[in-house]
Design a protein around this motif. Sequence first.
Motif, PDB file in Angstrom:
ATOM      1  N   HIS A 209       0.776  -1.223   0.041  1.00 33.58           N
ATOM      2  CA  HIS A 209      -0.235   0.033  -0.042  1.00 33.58           C
ATOM      3  C   HIS A 209       0.756   1.331  -0.218  1.00 33.58           C
ATOM      4  O   HIS A 209       1.866   1.251   0.926  1.00 33.58           O
ATOM      5  N   ASP A 210       0.540   2.058  -0.912  1.00 30.49           N
ATOM      6  CA  ASP A 210       1.331   3.332  -1.043  1.00 30.49           C
ATOM      7  C   ASP A 210       2.765   3.228  -1.125  1.00 30.49           C
ATOM      8  O   ASP A 210       3.540   3.790  -0.627  1.00 30.49           O
ATOM      9  N   GLY A 211       3.377   2.227  -1.875  1.00 25.75           N
ATOM     10  CA  GLY A 211       4.577   2.008  -2.286  1.00 25.75           C
ATOM     11  C   GLY A 211       5.379   1.215  -1.014  1.00 25.75           C
ATOM     12  O   GLY A 211       6.844   1.162  -1.002  1.00 25.75           O
ATOM     13  N   ARG A 212       4.501   0.860   0.005  1.00 27.53           N
ATOM     14  CA  ARG A 212       5.331   0.177   1.270  1.00 27.53           C
ATOM     15  C   ARG A 212       4.491  -1.250   1.384  1.00 27.53           C
ATOM     16  O   ARG A 212       3.338  -1.462   1.178  1.00 27.53           O
ATOM     17  N   SER A 213       5.376  -2.099   2.003  1.00 26.29           N
ATOM     18  CA  SER A 213       4.830  -3.293   2.481  1.00 26.29           C
ATOM     19  C   SER A 213       4.158  -3.052   3.789  1.00 26.29           C
ATOM     20  O   SER A 213       5.110  -2.736   4.812  1.00 26.29           O
ATOM     21  N   ARG A 214       2.957  -3.481   4.207  1.00 25.92           N
ATOM     22  CA  ARG A 214       2.312  -3.104   5.495  1.00 25.92           C
ATOM     23  C   ARG A 214       1.837  -4.541   5.948  1.00 25.92           C
ATOM     24  O   ARG A 214       1.204  -5.450   5.336  1.00 25.92           O
ATOM     25  N   THR A 215       1.833  -4.840   7.232  1.00 25.69           N
ATOM     26  CA  THR A 215       1.783  -5.793   7.791  1.00 25.69           C
ATOM     27  C   THR A 215       0.629  -5.927   8.865  1.00 25.69           C
ATOM     28  O   THR A 215       0.592  -4.835   9.689  1.00 25.69           O
ATOM     29  N   ALA A 216      -0.120  -7.092   9.190  1.00 18.87           N
ATOM     30  CA  ALA A 216      -0.882  -7.199  10.123  1.00 18.87           C
ATOM     31  C   ALA A 216      -0.970  -8.548  10.757  1.00 18.87           C
ATOM     32  O   ALA A 216      -0.944  -9.479   9.939  1.00 18.87           O
ATOM     33  N   LEU A 217      -1.604  -8.596  12.015  1.00 18.34           N
ATOM     34  CA  LEU A 217      -1.850 -10.084  12.553  1.00 18.34           C
ATOM     35  C   LEU A 217      -3.271 -10.182  12.353  1.00 18.34           C
ATOM     36  O   LEU A 217      -3.927  -9.108  12.690  1.00 18.34           O
ATOM     37  N   ILE A 218      -3.847 -11.281  12.080  1.00 21.90           N
ATOM     38  CA  ILE A 218      -5.364 -11.429  12.071  1.00 21.90           C
ATOM     39  C   ILE A 218      -5.590 -12.707  12.847  1.00 21.90           C
ATOM     40  O   ILE A 218      -5.281 -13.990  12.700  1.00 21.90           O
ATOM     41  N   ASP A 219      -6.652 -12.276  13.839  1.00 23.75           N
ATOM     42  CA  ASP A 219      -7.067 -13.621  14.668  1.00 23.75           C
ATOM     43  C   ASP A 219      -8.567 -13.713  14.405  1.00 23.75           C
ATOM     44  O   ASP A 219      -9.447 -12.817  14.115  1.00 23.75           O
ATOM     45  N   ALA A 220      -8.899 -14.990  13.634  1.00 22.95           N
ATOM     46  CA  ALA A 220     -10.127 -15.239  13.245  1.00 22.95           C
ATOM     47  C   ALA A 220     -10.402 -16.813  13.162  1.00 22.95           C
ATOM     48  O   ALA A 220      -9.349 -17.541  13.079  1.00 22.95           O
ATOM     49  N   ARG A 221     -11.630 -17.479  13.304  1.00 25.27           N
ATOM     50  CA  ARG A 221     -12.043 -18.428  13.083  1.00 25.27           C
ATOM     51  C   ARG A 221     -12.109 -18.918  11.706  1.00 25.27           C
ATOM     52  O   ARG A 221     -12.135 -18.048  10.795  1.00 25.27           O
ATOM     53  N   ALA A 222     -11.772 -20.216  11.255  1.00 23.97           N
ATOM     54  CA  ALA A 222     -11.695 -20.638  10.037  1.00 23.97           C
ATOM     55  C   ALA A 222     -12.970 -20.229   9.245  1.00 23.97           C
ATOM     56  O   ALA A 222     -13.184 -20.229   8.131  1.00 23.97           O
ATOM     57  N   ASP A 223     -14.221 -20.324   9.986  1.00 19.33           N
ATOM     58  CA  ASP A 223     -15.807 -20.151   9.557  1.00 19.33           C
ATOM     59  C   ASP A 223     -16.001 -18.889   9.661  1.00 19.33           C
ATOM     60  O   ASP A 223     -17.340 -18.542   9.481  1.00 19.33           O
ATOM     61  N   ALA A 224     -15.268 -17.946   9.814  1.00 19.78           N
ATOM     62  CA  ALA A 224     -15.577 -16.345   9.769  1.00 19.78           C
ATOM     63  C   ALA A 224     -16.082 -15.925   8.552  1.00 19.78           C
ATOM     64  O   ALA A 224     -15.474 -16.071   7.522  1.00 19.78           O
ATOM     65  N   ARG A 225     -17.507 -15.551   8.570  1.00 12.26           N
ATOM     66  CA  ARG A 225     -17.970 -14.679   7.205  1.00 12.26           C
ATOM     67  C   ARG A 225     -18.881 -13.702   7.528  1.00 12.26           C
ATOM     68  O   ARG A 225     -19.623 -13.847   8.535  1.00 12.26           O
ATOM     69  N   ASP A 226     -18.658 -12.675   6.767  1.00 13.39           N
ATOM     70  CA  ASP A 226     -19.378 -11.589   7.040  1.00 13.39           C
ATOM     71  C   ASP A 226     -19.514 -10.994   8.624  1.00 13.39           C
ATOM     72  O   ASP A 226     -20.360 -10.666   9.159  1.00 13.39           O
ATOM     73  N   ALA A 227     -18.228 -11.052   9.240  1.00 19.69           N
ATOM     74  CA  ALA A 227     -18.121 -10.821  10.539  1.00 19.69           C
ATOM     75  C   ALA A 227     -17.964  -9.287  11.054  1.00 19.69           C
ATOM     76  O   ALA A 227     -17.273  -8.878  10.236  1.00 19.69           O
ATOM     77  N   PRO A 228     -18.197  -9.173  12.109  1.00 19.77           N
ATOM     78  CA  PRO A 228     -17.672  -7.958  12.753  1.00 19.77           C
ATOM     79  C   PRO A 228     -16.398  -7.839  12.820  1.00 19.77           C
ATOM     80  O   PRO A 228     -15.536  -8.809  13.081  1.00 19.77           O
ATOM     81  N   VAL A 229     -15.604  -6.709  12.667  1.00 21.58           N
ATOM     82  CA  VAL A 229     -14.187  -6.550  12.672  1.00 21.58           C
ATOM     83  C   VAL A 229     -13.965  -5.547  13.865  1.00 21.58           C
ATOM     84  O   VAL A 229     -14.662  -4.508  14.204  1.00 21.58           O
ATOM     85  N   LEU A 230     -12.732  -6.015  14.605  1.00 19.23           N
ATOM     86  CA  LEU A 230     -12.263  -5.056  15.266  1.00 19.23           C
ATOM     87  C   LEU A 230     -10.526  -4.786  14.941  1.00 19.23           C
ATOM     88  O   LEU A 230     -10.141  -5.630  14.688  1.00 19.23           O
ATOM     89  N   ILE A 231     -10.480  -3.674  14.850  1.00 21.70           N
ATOM     90  CA  ILE A 231      -8.933  -3.206  14.482  1.00 21.70           C
ATOM     91  C   ILE A 231      -8.426  -2.849  16.038  1.00 21.70           C
ATOM     92  O   ILE A 231      -8.850  -1.644  16.502  1.00 21.70           O
ATOM     93  N   GLY A 232      -7.258  -3.482  16.322  1.00 22.20           N
ATOM     94  CA  GLY A 232      -6.487  -3.252  17.789  1.00 22.20           C
ATOM     95  C   GLY A 232      -5.260  -2.444  17.261  1.00 22.20           C
ATOM     96  O   GLY A 232      -4.489  -3.016  16.604  1.00 22.20           O
ATOM     97  N   LEU A 233      -5.186  -1.304  17.781  1.00 23.13           N
ATOM     98  CA  LEU A 233      -3.837  -0.288  17.337  1.00 23.13           C
ATOM     99  C   LEU A 233      -2.961  -0.342  18.451  1.00 23.13           C
ATOM    100  O   LEU A 233      -3.347   0.085  19.546  1.00 23.13           O
ATOM    101  N   HIS A 234      -1.738  -0.683  18.234  1.00 25.99           N
ATOM    102  CA  HIS A 234      -0.833  -0.741  19.318  1.00 25.99           C
ATOM    103  C   HIS A 234      -0.342   0.734  19.783  1.00 25.99           C
ATOM    104  O   HIS A 234      -0.500   1.627  18.995  1.00 25.99           O
ATOM    105  N   GLY A 235       0.349   1.011  20.787  1.00 27.28           N
ATOM    106  CA  GLY A 235       0.802   2.193  21.285  1.00 27.28           C
ATOM    107  C   GLY A 235       2.157   2.462  20.776  1.00 27.28           C
ATOM    108  O   GLY A 235       2.950   1.626  19.779  1.00 27.28           O
ATOM    109  N   GLY A 236       2.898   3.435  21.319  1.00 25.46           N
ATOM    110  CA  GLY A 236       4.173   3.819  20.886  1.00 25.46           C
ATOM    111  C   GLY A 236       5.253   2.626  21.601  1.00 25.46           C
ATOM    112  O   GLY A 236       4.888   2.415  22.592  1.00 25.46           O
TER     113      GLY A 236
END
Length: 303
Positions: free
Chosen positions: A32-59
């Motif tokens: 994205h925007d010329g950079r490789s960006r990474t995230a961890l994802i916690d989810a069940r294998a059967d997750a479909r149309d699921a609500p999403v929580l974005i958890g942002l770390h501190g400094g």
Amino acid sequence: MRVIAALLIALFAAVGALPAAAFESRRITIEHDGRSRTALIDARADARDAPVLIGLHGGLAGPMSVRRRAQVTLAAEGWVVLWPYAVEEGDWNDGRRDDDGRLFDDADDVGFLRALVARLAQAGVADLSRVYVAGPSLGGTMALKLLCDAPDLVAGAAVAIASLPAGADCAGGPPRPVLLLHGTADRIMPEDGGRIGGWSPLVRERGDVRPVSETMEILAARNGCNGYAESALPDRAADDGSTVRLRAYEGCEAPLLHYIVEGGGHAWPGSRASRLEGIVGATNRDISATAEIERFFRALAEG
């Protein structure tokens, strides 16, 4: 779509043999925007149309640190929980500026998070109408950035031990549910605003924040609130040096809650006291910040 399907297969391949309630963490990297960006994802294998929580770390901390401390349970309930990485040392591009007026980071973090959620929505995993964001400290300032600049992306926010960056413009946007939690004895994100960590010459420049009271006034005006009812929560841990008051705002177009931890420091309530308590201050044990935030988001998602 073939690329997206392959991505999801790779993400959840090891989860298929687990019980239905289990989940596993996987890593995703996107360009994205010329950079490789990474995230961890916690989810069940059967997750479909699921609500999403974005958890942002501190400094000065990555996703694994906040993930371990918060102990979020929503993924086991069928949610998708994202733990993105900032580009450098937790310095999200949340609108904070140095003394010369320069942004601390020029990364397109809003665009990155939008692209990340869109990737999962295209694969049928995430429900774009139920995306929520939460974070402590600089993760909290970035959560406010999303609330202010990308209200179409987030359906609610939880902000812990943080307030709006100085100069941030968050007025006039659509109402959104918000839970904000802060400690009155927080010396790193001071209740009265000013320099982040400014009490210590050892903390490198991180910019300035608005007072918590000013942040709440802006959010209350944005949500159309006309006052609040305040209650003292039970003092279940009399030896933790802190108590909690809850301000529930009234007449709002979207819910607004403010947990005031009297005597609390720059700490996550309900977690184990930090070994740096002499620096960060007291950790409240009367409530669990995680439980309060999860209850708030569950109610929104179940609507």
